[in-house]
Design a protein around this motif. Structure first.
Motif, PDB file in Angstrom:
ATOM      1  N   ARG A   1       0.696  -1.196   0.134  1.00 61.30           N
ATOM      2  CA  ARG A   1       0.023  -0.062   0.001  1.00 61.30           C
ATOM      3  C   ARG A   1       0.638   1.005   0.117  1.00 61.30           C
ATOM      4  NH1 ARG A   1      -4.346   0.290   4.584  1.00 61.30           N
ATOM      5  NH2 ARG A   1      -5.455  -1.038   3.215  1.00 61.30           N
ATOM      6  N   GLY A   2       1.879   1.268   0.826  1.00 56.63           N
ATOM      7  CA  GLY A   2       2.814   2.559   1.012  1.00 56.63           C
ATOM      8  C   GLY A   2       3.461   2.844  -0.646  1.00 56.63           C
ATOM      9  N   MET A   3       3.836   1.430  -1.027  1.00 58.61           N
ATOM     10  CA  MET A   3       4.543   1.775  -2.308  1.00 58.61           C
ATOM     11  C   MET A   3       3.451   2.168  -3.593  1.00 58.61           C
ATOM     12  SD  MET A   3       7.484   1.267  -3.827  1.00 58.61           S
ATOM     13  CE  MET A   3       8.345   0.544  -2.423  1.00 58.61           C
ATOM     14  N   LYS A   4       2.417   1.753  -3.414  1.00 60.92           N
ATOM     15  CA  LYS A   4       1.152   2.533  -4.314  1.00 60.92           C
ATOM     16  C   LYS A   4       0.810   3.839  -3.983  1.00 60.92           C
ATOM     17  CE  LYS A   4      -1.311   0.163  -6.555  1.00 60.92           C
ATOM     18  NZ  LYS A   4      -1.513   0.107  -7.955  1.00 60.92           N
ATOM     19  N   PHE A   5       0.990   4.035  -2.858  1.00 57.40           N
ATOM     20  CA  PHE A   5       0.877   5.616  -2.309  1.00 57.40           C
ATOM     21  C   PHE A   5       1.930   6.631  -2.904  1.00 57.40           C
ATOM     22  CE2 PHE A   5       0.439   8.881   0.750  1.00 57.40           C
ATOM     23  CZ  PHE A   5      -1.168   9.064   0.933  1.00 57.40           C
ATOM     24  N   ALA A   6       2.949   6.001  -2.459  1.00 58.89           N
ATOM     25  CA  ALA A   6       4.157   6.794  -2.347  1.00 58.89           C
ATOM     26  C   ALA A   6       4.936   6.894  -3.872  1.00 58.89           C
ATOM     27  CB  ALA A   6       5.240   6.892  -1.538  1.00 58.89           C
ATOM     28  N   ASP A   7       4.947   5.792  -4.617  1.00 51.95           N
ATOM     29  CA  ASP A   7       5.896   5.531  -5.761  1.00 51.95           C
ATOM     30  C   ASP A   7       4.879   6.026  -6.963  1.00 51.95           C
ATOM     31  OD1 ASP A   7       7.365   4.971  -7.544  1.00 51.95           O
ATOM     32  OD2 ASP A   7       6.857   2.647  -7.743  1.00 51.95           O
ATOM     33  N   THR A   8       4.753   7.455  -7.243  1.00 49.08           N
ATOM     34  CA  THR A   8       3.990   7.888  -8.253  1.00 49.08           C
ATOM     35  C   THR A   8       4.521   7.685  -9.642  1.00 49.08           C
ATOM     36  OG1 THR A   8       5.141  10.077  -7.877  1.00 49.08           O
ATOM     37  CG2 THR A   8       3.258   9.953  -6.854  1.00 49.08           C
ATOM     38  N   ASN A   9       5.778   7.349  -9.940  1.00 48.99           N
ATOM     39  CA  ASN A   9       6.135   7.045 -11.146  1.00 48.99           C
ATOM     40  C   ASN A   9       6.231   5.963 -11.462  1.00 48.99           C
ATOM     41  OD1 ASN A   9       8.448   6.258 -10.046  1.00 48.99           O
ATOM     42  ND2 ASN A   9       9.919   7.805 -10.781  1.00 48.99           N
ATOM     43  N   GLU A  10       6.000   4.896 -10.483  1.00 50.12           N
ATOM     44  CA  GLU A  10       5.802   3.697 -10.702  1.00 50.12           C
ATOM     45  C   GLU A  10       7.066   2.702 -11.138  1.00 50.12           C
ATOM     46  OE1 GLU A  10       2.243   2.819 -12.928  1.00 50.12           O
ATOM     47  OE2 GLU A  10       0.823   3.808 -11.811  1.00 50.12           O
ATOM     48  N   SER A  11       8.089   3.201 -10.680  1.00 46.63           N
ATOM     49  CA  SER A  11       9.537   2.671 -10.679  1.00 46.63           C
ATOM     50  C   SER A  11       9.676   1.547 -10.094  1.00 46.63           C
ATOM     51  CB  SER A  11      10.679   3.641 -10.636  1.00 46.63           C
ATOM     52  OG  SER A  11      10.647   3.986  -9.207  1.00 46.63           O
ATOM     53  N   GLY A  12       8.735   1.341  -8.772  1.00 43.21           N
ATOM     54  CA  GLY A  12       9.007   0.094  -8.092  1.00 43.21           C
ATOM     55  C   GLY A  12      10.005   0.571  -7.037  1.00 43.21           C
ATOM     56  N   PHE A  13      10.255   1.946  -6.717  1.00 41.39           N
ATOM     57  CA  PHE A  13      11.014   2.439  -5.971  1.00 41.39           C
ATOM     58  C   PHE A  13      10.654   3.951  -5.436  1.00 41.39           C
ATOM     59  CE2 PHE A  13      13.909  -0.325  -8.251  1.00 41.39           C
ATOM     60  CZ  PHE A  13      14.338  -1.023  -7.245  1.00 41.39           C
ATOM     61  N   ILE A  14      10.871   3.986  -4.065  1.00 45.69           N
ATOM     62  CA  ILE A  14      10.361   5.578  -3.552  1.00 45.69           C
ATOM     63  C   ILE A  14      11.973   6.327  -3.554  1.00 45.69           C
ATOM     64  CG2 ILE A  14       9.544   6.848  -1.652  1.00 45.69           C
ATOM     65  CD1 ILE A  14       7.976   4.137  -0.950  1.00 45.69           C
ATOM     66  N   ASP A  15      12.126   7.252  -4.280  1.00 47.58           N
ATOM     67  CA  ASP A  15      13.203   8.260  -4.343  1.00 47.58           C
ATOM     68  C   ASP A  15      13.075   9.476  -3.581  1.00 47.58           C
ATOM     69  OD1 ASP A  15      11.920   9.789  -6.016  1.00 47.58           O
ATOM     70  OD2 ASP A  15      12.583   8.654  -7.898  1.00 47.58           O
TER      71      ASP A  15
END
Length: 99
Positions: free
Chosen positions: A64-78
């Motif tokens: 859920r956090g990844m879907k929420f934060a990873d807006t460019n859908e790279s699979g990482f939060i930068d």
């Protein structure tokens, strides 16, 4: 192991039991979970963040956090998506960022 990271750091808890830190402390705290030291948070690393806060359902909240934060859908939060992660942490991980 991750819980030890929180305990070894000087942290403050609010009256409602939330972990309190400023934005810089939050960034430094997240770096402890960046196992591969690439400057980004992966889904697995985010699951460890959830686990360290005493959160339940780490896999689901990590997803859920990844879907929420990873807006460019790279699979990482930068670094560019960090504000999204701050918002997620405050809503779902019992963390309060004080400014």
């Amino acid at each position: 192991m991750a819980l030890k990271n929180i305990q070894s750091q000087k942290v403050h808890y609010s009256a409602d039991g939330k972990l309190e830190m400023n934005l810089e402390e939050f960034k430094e705290w997240l770096k402890k979970f960046d196992v591969d030291k690439d400057g980004k948070i992966s889904k697995e690393e985010l699951q460890e963040v959830v686990r360290s806060t005493g959160g339940r359902f780490c896999r689901i909240k990590g997803w859920r956090g990844m879907k929420f934060a990873d807006t460019n859908e790279s699979g990482f939060i930068d670094e560019n998506e960090l504000n999204n992660l701050v918002e997620f942490a405050q809503k779902y991980l019992h963390v309060r960022i004080v400014y």
